[in-house]
Design an enzyme around this catalytic site. Structure first.
Site, PDB file in Angstrom:
ATOM      1  N   ILE A  29       0.816  -1.221   0.000  1.00 31.78           N
ATOM      2  CA  ILE A  29       0.000   0.000   0.000  1.00 31.78           C
ATOM      3  C   ILE A  29       0.846   1.265   0.000  1.00 31.78           C
ATOM      4  CG2 ILE A  29      -2.102  -0.964   1.031  1.00 31.78           C
ATOM      5  CD1 ILE A  29      -1.083  -0.061   3.760  1.00 31.78           C
ATOM      6  N   GLY A  30       2.155   1.117   0.119  1.00 33.38           N
ATOM      7  CA  GLY A  30       2.975   2.329   0.141  1.00 33.38           C
ATOM      8  C   GLY A  30       4.419   2.050  -0.224  1.00 33.38           C
ATOM      9  N   THR A  33      10.510   6.704   0.734  1.00 30.66           N
ATOM     10  CA  THR A  33      11.959   6.777   0.636  1.00 30.66           C
ATOM     11  C   THR A  33      12.615   5.729   1.529  1.00 30.66           C
ATOM     12  OG1 THR A  33      11.306   8.919   1.545  1.00 30.66           O
ATOM     13  CG2 THR A  33      13.182   8.886   0.046  1.00 30.66           C
ATOM     14  N   PHE A  34      11.951   5.409   2.627  1.00 31.79           N
ATOM     15  CA  PHE A  34      12.601   4.553   3.604  1.00 31.79           C
ATOM     16  C   PHE A  34      12.105   3.118   3.617  1.00 31.79           C
ATOM     17  CE2 PHE A  34      12.863   8.928   5.217  1.00 31.79           C
ATOM     18  CZ  PHE A  34      14.237   9.082   5.071  1.00 31.79           C
ATOM     19  N   GLY A  35      11.255   2.761   2.684  1.00 30.87           N
ATOM     20  CA  GLY A  35      10.844   1.361   2.663  1.00 30.87           C
ATOM     21  C   GLY A  35       9.436   1.170   2.179  1.00 30.87           C
ATOM     22  N   GLU A  36       9.041  -0.120   2.115  1.00 28.54           N
ATOM     23  CA  GLU A  36       7.711  -0.434   1.614  1.00 28.54           C
ATOM     24  C   GLU A  36       6.733  -0.599   2.772  1.00 28.54           C
ATOM     25  OE1 GLU A  36       9.585  -3.969  -0.165  1.00 28.54           O
ATOM     26  OE2 GLU A  36       8.415  -3.457  -1.951  1.00 28.54           O
ATOM     27  N   VAL A  37       5.448  -0.369   2.484  1.00 32.14           N
ATOM     28  CA  VAL A  37       4.409  -0.575   3.487  1.00 32.14           C
ATOM     29  C   VAL A  37       3.393  -1.586   2.922  1.00 32.14           C
ATOM     30  CG1 VAL A  37       2.638   0.506   4.923  1.00 32.14           C
ATOM     31  CG2 VAL A  37       4.714   1.781   4.345  1.00 32.14           C
ATOM     32  N   LYS A  52       5.486  -1.648   8.049  1.00 37.69           N
ATOM     33  CA  LYS A  52       6.442  -0.763   7.376  1.00 37.69           C
ATOM     34  C   LYS A  52       7.842  -1.338   7.521  1.00 37.69           C
ATOM     35  CE  LYS A  52       7.982   4.079   7.465  1.00 37.69           C
ATOM     36  NZ  LYS A  52       7.606   5.443   7.917  1.00 37.69           N
ATOM     37  N   ASP A 153       7.188  16.463   8.477  1.00 36.86           N
ATOM     38  CA  ASP A 153       6.866  15.928   7.148  1.00 36.86           C
ATOM     39  C   ASP A 153       5.363  15.932   6.903  1.00 36.86           C
ATOM     40  OD1 ASP A 153       7.371  15.029   4.604  1.00 36.86           O
ATOM     41  OD2 ASP A 153       7.809  12.959   5.189  1.00 36.86           O
TER      42      ASP A 153
END
Ligand code: ATP
Ligand code: MG
Length: 371
Positions: A29-30, A33-37, A52, A153
């Site tokens: 679902i995402g 920059t810092f990884g997949e969700v 995450k 952010d």
């Protein structure tokens, strides 16, 4: 493998459960920059969660400090309008991951993010709905600021909304604790390389390193306008371009409206447009018909950070207390039975706030071309 990494493996993380044994991944679902969700399901309890992944690829020294910071902050913040961290899980280290564990942050699952909702023209927010979104967003921000945390952010994709209409601030990957003084009693010096460009306030663009909660209020103001325009209001391509867009909407960034802004590091290095008139209300009026909303937007998008409204004052603004009152979002959301996330949505049209003469109120048909 470094001796430190080896030691971490040997410790076997007794309090950290195995991710794939405990959770079944359902869909991605995402992608940040810092990884997949991922959306995932607890195999035993059937509870739906978000996983995450903590990116470890570039880490030589074990667990990344940025993830540690995110975890520490999430553990501190326990509030209805802040996403809840359930636990940390790991993957088993083996030859397939060069004997390096992967870690996952496990969150309560929220059905939508605000960027996904705004990109779907079938999702219609009434004035009461928008009030409820902004009230919860400011309530969450008020809580984190009271706890001396800056989010750093703010953007629509980092605002989650459950199908029951509860808003949760998410993505504390850039968040940090702040205080008005450093340990030596001087002004703090934080990095100004934070906040997605389109939501970045003038003080960060000009190199301020001793900023505070008002940086998040600017982002919240950009999100508020987006509730009507359905697309980010200032889509700069570079920091210089962002400064130009801000000046066109909010007027010139100059010592007359913001004393001492000319002392900031980048004031002379960037081209800061002169003689621009402030047009926040004028240019947003075609979209935002409500006078109270326009007034609050004007207060959130102040160039001078010290004149920008704080969350507490914003929550007391007439916008929230005049009719129509904030409405329960679950009623509007019950008309949609699909999750909406930025990652799954087609990219939102780039554009800019049209000048008044060409401005047209957004309708479904014009949605694509307005912003
Ligand atoms: N608890 C959750 N429930 C549902 N979706 C989530 C949840 N957490 C994150 N997401 C989805 O995943 C996306 C990315 O997550 P998040 O913003 O936390 O990390 P990131 O994007 O990697 O960080 P960054 O924005 O700094 O790149 C979010 O925009 C949202 O769509
Ligand atoms: Mg994010």
């Amino acid at each position: 493998m470094s001796s430190h990494a080896k030691l971490m493996e040997e410790l076997e993380f007794p309090y950290c459960e195995n991710a794939s044994e405990k959770y079944e991944k359902l869909t991605k679902i995402g992608q940040g920059t810092f990884g997949e969700v991922f959306k995932a399901r607890d195999r035993k309890t059937k509870r739906i969660v978000a996983m995450k992944k903590v990116l470890m690829e570039n880490e030589k020294e074990g667990f990344p400090i940025t993830a540690l910071r995110e975890i520490r902050i999430l553990q501190l913040l326990n509030h209805e309008n802040v996403v809840k961290l359930i636990e940390i899980c790991r993957s088993r280290a083996g030859p397939y991951n060069r004997f390096k564990s992967t870690f996952y942050l496990i969150f309560e699952f929220c059905e939508h993010d605000l960027a996904g909702l705004l990109s779907n023209a079938n999702v219609k927010f009434t004035l009461g709905d928008i009030k409820r979104v902004m009230q919860q967003l400011l309530n969450g921000l008020y809580f984190i600021h009271t706890n001396k945390i800056l989010h750093r952010d703010m953007k629509a994709a980092n605002v989650l909304i459950t199908k029951n209409g509860v808003l949760k601030l998410a993505d504390f990957g850039l968040a940090r604790a702040y205080s008005s003084l450093n340990q030596k009693g001087g002004p703090p010096r934080y990095t100004n390389r934070v906040v997605t460009l389109w939501y970045r306030p003038p003080e960060l663009l000009l190199g301020e390193r001793s900023y505070g909660p008002s940086i998040d209020v600017w982002g919240a103001g950009c999100i508020m306008a987006e509730m009507w325009t359905r697309s980010p209001i200032m889509q700069g391509n570079t920091e210089q371009h962002q400064i130009t867009l801000i000046s066109q909407l909010c007027g010139s960034i100059c010592p007359e409206v913001w004393p001492d802004c000319d002392k900031l590091d980048l004031y002379d290095k960037l081209e800061v447009p002169k003689g621009m008139k402030r047009k926040v209300k004028e240019r947003l009026k075609p979209y935002v018909k409500d006078q109270f909303a326009l007034d609050l937007l004007d207060k959130m998008l102040q160039i001078d950070p010290s004149k920008r409204v704080d969350c507490d004052t914003a929550l007391n603004h007439d916008f929230f207390w005049e009719d129509p009152s904030p409405s329960d979002l679950s009623i509007m959301l019950s008309r949609h039975n699909q999750s909406m996330f930025e990652y799954l949505a087609p990219p939102r049209r780039r554009g800019h706030v049209p000048q008044p003469q060409q401005a047209r109120p957004p309708t479904d048909q014009h949605f694509e071309r307005v912003f």
